[in-house]
Structure formats: structure tokens, C-alpha cells
Design an enzyme around this catalytic site. Sequence first.
Site, PDB file in Angstrom:
ATOM      1  N   ASP A 101       0.810  -1.222   0.000  1.00 23.02           N
ATOM      2  CA  ASP A 101       0.000   0.000   0.000  1.00 23.02           C
ATOM      3  C   ASP A 101       0.842   1.272   0.000  1.00 23.02           C
ATOM      4  OD1 ASP A 101      -2.557  -1.202  -0.168  1.00 23.02           O
ATOM      5  OD2 ASP A 101      -2.283  -1.878   1.880  1.00 23.02           O
ATOM      6  N   ASP A 107      -6.270  -4.922  -5.444  1.00 16.71           N
ATOM      7  CA  ASP A 107      -6.114  -3.538  -4.980  1.00 16.71           C
ATOM      8  C   ASP A 107      -4.802  -2.924  -5.470  1.00 16.71           C
ATOM      9  OD1 ASP A 107      -7.408  -5.489  -3.365  1.00 16.71           O
ATOM     10  OD2 ASP A 107      -7.718  -4.034  -1.770  1.00 16.71           O
TER      11      ASP A 107
END
Length: 378
Positions: free
Chosen positions: A94, A156
Site C-alpha cells: 500500500d 487492490d
Amino acid sequence: MNQLANTAWVEEAWKKALEKTVVNSERIGAEFPHASQGGKYVLEGANWWTAGFWPGMLWQFYAESGEEGLKNVAERCEERLDEVLDGYLRLDHDLGFMWTLTSVANYKLTGREASRTRALKAANYLSARFNLKGGYIRAWNPWREGENNSGVAIIDCCMNTSLLYWASAETGDPRYRHIADAHMDTVLAHFIRPDGSVYHIVNFDPDTGEVKEKLGGQGYAPESAWSRGAAWAIYGLTLAFHHTGKREYLHAAQRVAHFFLTRLPEDHVPNWDFRAPDEIRDIRDTSAGSCAASGLLLMAQLVEASESHVYRDGALKIMESLYRNYGTWDQPDEQGLLLHGTSNYPENRNIDVPLIYGDFFYVEALARLKEAGPFYWE
Ligand code: GLY
């Protein structure tokens, strides 16, 4: 007003969201909100994957409004992230979400050298997560002692590769984009189903690169259709096309977009999983709606002129419904901008609440409708 935004509600929506964000900048300050419970955003540590969205939203508003107070809070958030970038051994993929919306944003708007350095460091850490055999960027580190998730990649991560494309453009070194391309090729090969729905998690053998299993993750089941996963794919693949010109990324993004747009309920705001059983399917995820809308608006700019209206109209319907049916404009005590987001249904976490990434992408999509960039992923 530009062609995309020939409706008065866009200006109204922007104004209301900006007013609320100015008040929130005093209430929240240089912290890391994630989900709003009882009207108040619950704060997370700087290491949590959502840490970039609040400062990213402040930068988006600052770029258009010049409100110095918003910039100051965004810069303080970015400085707080240094403790993670420099001292934390569990950073996962992330990094893209976190440093694109903080340091890349700051650098794009102000040219600040320290921000460029931070974003390049983050791109290096992200590149180091690449598994050569499987051609994927590893998602997470072990959550528990003894756990081995070194073979796990998730949909993602389509959004994280923008940081790598940015790093190559910035330094002239192609290694970052080679890694981004290899990961996106793996997404095409293993995550996108023929009907345009997507898998959330693919678990590879980290030594041989073979696919071991595909998992439901935050969706209802392995073969279901988690809507935020689809939104990550729509936007991330469109960005990959924007950065590379490779048409296979655009075509895959279009396939997912067609799946997504034709599954939307009557009010155009997605169910949390399009294939959840009847009794729980009506639960919405506004964050999937706003993220997909921002990606669809970019797609509308990149496809042939004759196809553009499909994606622009789809995005406008989602956005207008979010504004009219899901906003908190008449709830001054609610910090979130959009109600009815769903973070993780299977783990019973943050269901039917405002989510900071839902708010961020809503503001970003409004900025696209106003042509009030820049957009930091690009
Ligand atoms: N990236 C985690 C999520 O979409 O909830």
C-alpha cells in the site's frame, strides 16, 4: 463550465464537500481517519493503508481553492508518515496509496524536493516486493507470527503501480515501470474473469510462480464479485494504459467497467458484492461507487470519442446519486462525506459507514468533472 459538467449540481456538490472538509480539517487535524462511527472518524496509525486519503483529499481541495490551512494539515500528515517510511519494517504494497496521495501530490503542486525523495524511497520499497518467478508484487507481510503470505497478490495493487510509473518518468530509470508492467500483465492473466468480474486474492507459489488458489478475500466468496475490487481494477488498469499506452490494459479495464455498470442497482450505487446472496446483497459500498466513477471519468478521456459517453454517463449517474442520496450535507455533526460504505463485510468490520477512501474518490471525481486537477495517480 466544461462539457463533462454541464449540470449545476457538480458545483453545489463541490462547495458542500469543501465546506465540510474545511471544518473537518480543524476537527481531525494531521491524523489518519479511516471509518466514521457515530459521526466521528476513528483514527488509525500512520502505518495503516488508508493514511494517504485524508491528506490526498486536502491536496485536491487546496489545488482548486488555495486554502492554505488545508495544505498545512496535508504537509503535517506527510511528515508524520516519515516515522513509517524510515522506521517501520512491515510496510506492505500500500506504499502506492500512501505516498502517491501525500508526497507525489505535494511534489506535483509545490515542487518540494523532500517530497520527491520520500516518494522515490517509497517506490524503491514497493519495487522490492516484486516476485520475479510469479511476476507479482507481494501484497502483505505476515499478520501473525509464523504466517507465510509471500505468495499473495491482490487486485487492490492495481492502484499502487502508479507510484512505479511515476518513479520511472521522474528518474528516467525504466526498472520501476518494468515491474509495474509485469504486475499488471499478471493481473490480466490471473485476476480478470472472462465476464469482467475480478478475483480479490490470488495465492501463488512464491518459488515456482504457479497459481495455487484464488480466494474471496473481502468479497463474499472466491467466485463472487466484490465491487470495490472491480473499482480498483477499472481505475488501476485505466491508469496503467494512461502510463504505458498498452491497449490490453484499457480493454481489460473496459471489460470490468461493462460488468460493473450493468450490475448496478436502480440508484446506480454498487452493492458491496454483486454476487452476494439476496439477503445481504442490498448492503451498499459507496466507496466502490466513487472510486469506479473517478476511474470511469479518466477512461472516458482515453477511449475513442464515439465510446466516451458510455463511461462518462455511467460515472455521472453514480456521482449524482452519491451527491443526492448518500451525502451528509444536512448532518453537520457527521464527519464523513458519504454514508453507506462497506470496508470488510466478511470480517464484520466497518459496514454501512462513511469511509475515508470513499470520500477521497468522491472529491477526486468531482474535481475531474470540474477539470480541477492535477490528479496524483497520473
Ligand atoms: N485495499 C483494501 C480495501 O480495499 O479494503
